[in-house]
Motif scaffolding. Structure first.
Motif, PDB file in Angstrom:
ATOM      1  N   ASN A 195     -12.908 -10.676  -1.230  1.00 19.27           N
ATOM      2  CA  ASN A 195     -11.980 -11.589  -1.291  1.00 19.27           C
ATOM      3  C   ASN A 195     -12.478 -13.063  -0.436  1.00 19.27           C
ATOM      4  O   ASN A 195     -12.089 -12.666   0.939  1.00 19.27           O
ATOM      5  CB  ASN A 195     -10.443 -11.301  -0.797  1.00 19.27           C
ATOM      6  N   SER A 202     -10.585 -15.562   0.643  1.00 17.13           N
ATOM      7  CA  SER A 202      -9.429 -16.076   1.373  1.00 17.13           C
ATOM      8  C   SER A 202      -9.449 -15.229   2.691  1.00 17.13           C
ATOM      9  O   SER A 202      -9.364 -15.807   3.842  1.00 17.13           O
ATOM     10  CB  SER A 202      -8.362 -16.429   0.801  1.00 17.13           C
ATOM     11  N   ARG A 203      -9.759 -13.912   2.334  1.00 19.09           N
ATOM     12  CA  ARG A 203      -9.529 -13.217   3.579  1.00 19.09           C
ATOM     13  C   ARG A 203     -10.833 -13.110   4.587  1.00 19.09           C
ATOM     14  O   ARG A 203     -10.789 -13.095   5.821  1.00 19.09           O
ATOM     15  CB  ARG A 203      -9.593 -11.687   2.960  1.00 19.09           C
ATOM     16  N   ASP A 230      -5.747  -8.108   7.413  1.00 19.38           N
ATOM     17  CA  ASP A 230      -5.411  -7.832   5.982  1.00 19.38           C
ATOM     18  C   ASP A 230      -4.020  -7.810   5.702  1.00 19.38           C
ATOM     19  O   ASP A 230      -3.500  -8.426   4.953  1.00 19.38           O
ATOM     20  CB  ASP A 230      -6.144  -6.593   5.720  1.00 19.38           C
ATOM     21  N   LEU A 278      -2.057 -11.415   6.050  1.00 20.90           N
ATOM     22  CA  LEU A 278      -2.521 -12.109   5.036  1.00 20.90           C
ATOM     23  C   LEU A 278      -1.644 -11.813   3.806  1.00 20.90           C
ATOM     24  O   LEU A 278      -1.383 -12.569   3.026  1.00 20.90           O
ATOM     25  CB  LEU A 278      -3.919 -12.248   4.376  1.00 20.90           C
ATOM     26  N   ARG A 279      -1.357 -10.633   3.750  1.00 26.22           N
ATOM     27  CA  ARG A 279      -0.529  -9.864   2.481  1.00 26.22           C
ATOM     28  C   ARG A 279      -1.154 -10.360   1.110  1.00 26.22           C
ATOM     29  O   ARG A 279      -0.458 -10.631   0.230  1.00 26.22           O
ATOM     30  CB  ARG A 279       1.038 -10.546   2.675  1.00 26.22           C
ATOM     31  N   LYS A 280      -2.379 -10.066   1.366  1.00 28.09           N
ATOM     32  CA  LYS A 280      -3.178 -10.378   0.018  1.00 28.09           C
ATOM     33  C   LYS A 280      -3.569  -8.984  -0.686  1.00 28.09           C
ATOM     34  O   LYS A 280      -4.342  -9.000  -1.395  1.00 28.09           O
ATOM     35  CB  LYS A 280      -4.428 -11.056   0.273  1.00 28.09           C
ATOM     36  N   ASN A 281      -3.315  -7.801  -0.043  1.00 31.48           N
ATOM     37  CA  ASN A 281      -3.451  -6.640  -0.350  1.00 31.48           C
ATOM     38  C   ASN A 281      -4.993  -6.332  -0.451  1.00 31.48           C
ATOM     39  O   ASN A 281      -5.589  -6.138  -1.336  1.00 31.48           O
ATOM     40  CB  ASN A 281      -2.761  -6.199  -1.950  1.00 31.48           C
ATOM     41  N   THR A 282      -5.536  -6.556   0.757  1.00 33.75           N
ATOM     42  CA  THR A 282      -6.941  -6.592   1.016  1.00 33.75           C
ATOM     43  C   THR A 282      -7.329  -5.586   1.824  1.00 33.75           C
ATOM     44  O   THR A 282      -6.452  -4.959   2.720  1.00 33.75           O
ATOM     45  CB  THR A 282      -7.894  -7.902   1.422  1.00 33.75           C
ATOM     46  N   ASP A 292      -9.854  -6.429  -2.803  1.00 35.23           N
ATOM     47  CA  ASP A 292      -8.762  -6.505  -3.122  1.00 35.23           C
ATOM     48  C   ASP A 292      -8.412  -5.089  -3.759  1.00 35.23           C
ATOM     49  O   ASP A 292      -9.258  -4.219  -4.239  1.00 35.23           O
ATOM     50  CB  ASP A 292      -8.570  -7.597  -4.273  1.00 35.23           C
TER      51      ASP A 292
END
Length: 186
Positions: A24, A26-27, A127, A130-134, A160
């Motif tokens: 990911n 962005s992560r 992770d 960010l709350r992106k589920n990474t 992800d």
């Protein structure tokens, strides 16, 4: 070119890719930016102190050196993370996990399912922030054992849905080991 084609050079004749993953971006970038900001929080006050409070000769040069170091470090790290994000692809096949990475060239790493001895999921504070589920997956083997939840060579970093991917790969590993045991018991 799709991600499956990127592994054609290293696949066995009877091997097929089941799924590919990419980090990911962005992560990856967020972690890099956080690191640069933390270094800036350290270096900028040191530089200000060098400019203001040290009347010695060479204080100005020391301050400029600190700022130049921070800027050069930030630029180099940003270039490296951009190259890494573009080159890195992870794959699971019917036989093994594969990692394609590199900065300038391309490197491949593989780990056969039969060699996987430990397998973990790591979702750290960045992770969660960010709350992106990474998260990241780490594979351990006799050749590269896991220590403190990390492994030297076999990581799927910043992917992800790490828990879902963990379950999918765990099922493939378990099935592969069960087939191998069935063949050996015949």
């Amino acid at each position: 070119m799709n991600d499956n084609d990127l592994f054609s050079l290293v696949l066995d004749k009877d091997e097929t890719i089941i799924k590919t993953f990419r980090p990911n971006k962005s992560r990856a970038w967020f972690g890099t930016i956080i690191t640069i900001i933390l270094l800036a929080i350290i270096f900028i006050p040191m530089t200000i102190v060098a400019f203001i409070s040290v009347p010695e000769e060479g204080a100005l040069e020391s301050g400029i050196f600190c700022l130049a170091f921070l800027i050069i470090y930030a630029v180099v790290v940003c270039i490296l993370i951009a190259l890494w994000c573009n080159k890195t692809v992870y794959a699971v096949t019917n036989k093994r996990v594969l990692i394609r990475t590199g900065y300038i060239g391309v490197d491949y790493k593989s780990l056969d399912y039969s060699m996987v001895g430990a397998f973990t999921v790591n979702v750290n504070w960045i992770d969660k922030l960010l709350r992106k589920n990474t998260g990241s997956l780490a594979f351990g083997s006799m050749a590269s054992p896991m220590t403190n939840g990390t492994v030297a060579k076999f990581n799927f970093s910043y992917i992800d849905n790490p828990y879902e991917v963990y379950k999918e790969i765990k099922e493939l590993i378990d099935d592969s080991k069960a087939k191998k045991e069935a063949i050996e018991n015949k």
